[in-house]
Scaffold this motif. Structure first.
Motif, PDB file in Angstrom:
ATOM      1  N   TRP A 163      32.636  77.641  60.629  1.00  0.00           N
ATOM      2  CA  TRP A 163      33.541  76.513  60.417  1.00  0.00           C
ATOM      3  C   TRP A 163      34.558  76.832  59.324  1.00  0.00           C
ATOM      4  N   GLU A 164      34.143  77.561  58.320  1.00  0.00           N
ATOM      5  CA  GLU A 164      35.068  77.995  57.271  1.00  0.00           C
ATOM      6  C   GLU A 164      36.113  78.933  57.863  1.00  0.00           C
ATOM      7  N   PHE A 165      35.671  79.849  58.724  1.00  0.00           N
ATOM      8  CA  PHE A 165      36.611  80.780  59.340  1.00  0.00           C
ATOM      9  C   PHE A 165      37.571  80.034  60.265  1.00  0.00           C
ATOM     10  N   ALA A 166      37.078  79.049  60.990  1.00  0.00           N
ATOM     11  CA  ALA A 166      37.943  78.253  61.864  1.00  0.00           C
ATOM     12  C   ALA A 166      39.007  77.532  61.038  1.00  0.00           C
ATOM     13  N   ARG A 167      38.618  77.028  59.883  1.00  0.00           N
ATOM     14  CA  ARG A 167      39.587  76.365  58.995  1.00  0.00           C
ATOM     15  C   ARG A 167      40.637  77.357  58.513  1.00  0.00           C
TER      16      ARG A 167
END
Length: 96
Positions: free
Chosen positions: A70-74
């Motif tokens: 989710w951090e990478f998607a952000r």
């Protein structure tokens, strides 16, 4: 554990000393922390760039970056990287 030695300009050494004082770390720990954080950032940047170029799938980019999905998607969204496309969608879904 290996040993690394490097010459740095006086202004960089002064900044390092300020970091050491602010973080209340010994010199060796401070340098390891800064190096580790910089390499984490570099690895994430490399993964984002490879994803943006279409060289790797989103799932593989997350693995290379070593961060939460989710951090990478952000991060990808913040850089306006489109990672869902026909070429990689099937591969990403299979990886999940």
């Amino acid at each position: 554990m290996g040993t690394i030695s490097a010459r740095v300009p006086d202004d960089l050494e002064a900044e390092l000393e300020a970091f050491i004082d602010a973080e209340r770390l010994d010199r060796s720990t401070a340098i390891r922390k800064l190096l580790s954080e910089s390499l984490d950032e570099w690895r994430t940047t490399q993964a984002l760039e490879a994803l943006e170029q279409g060289e790797i799938t989103f799932t593989r980019a997350v693995e290379l970056a070593g961060v939460d999905v989710w951090e990478f998607a952000r991060l990808a969204r913040d850089r306006d990287i489109t990672w869902v496309d026909g070429d990689h969608l099937t591969s990403d879904l299979d990886d999940l």
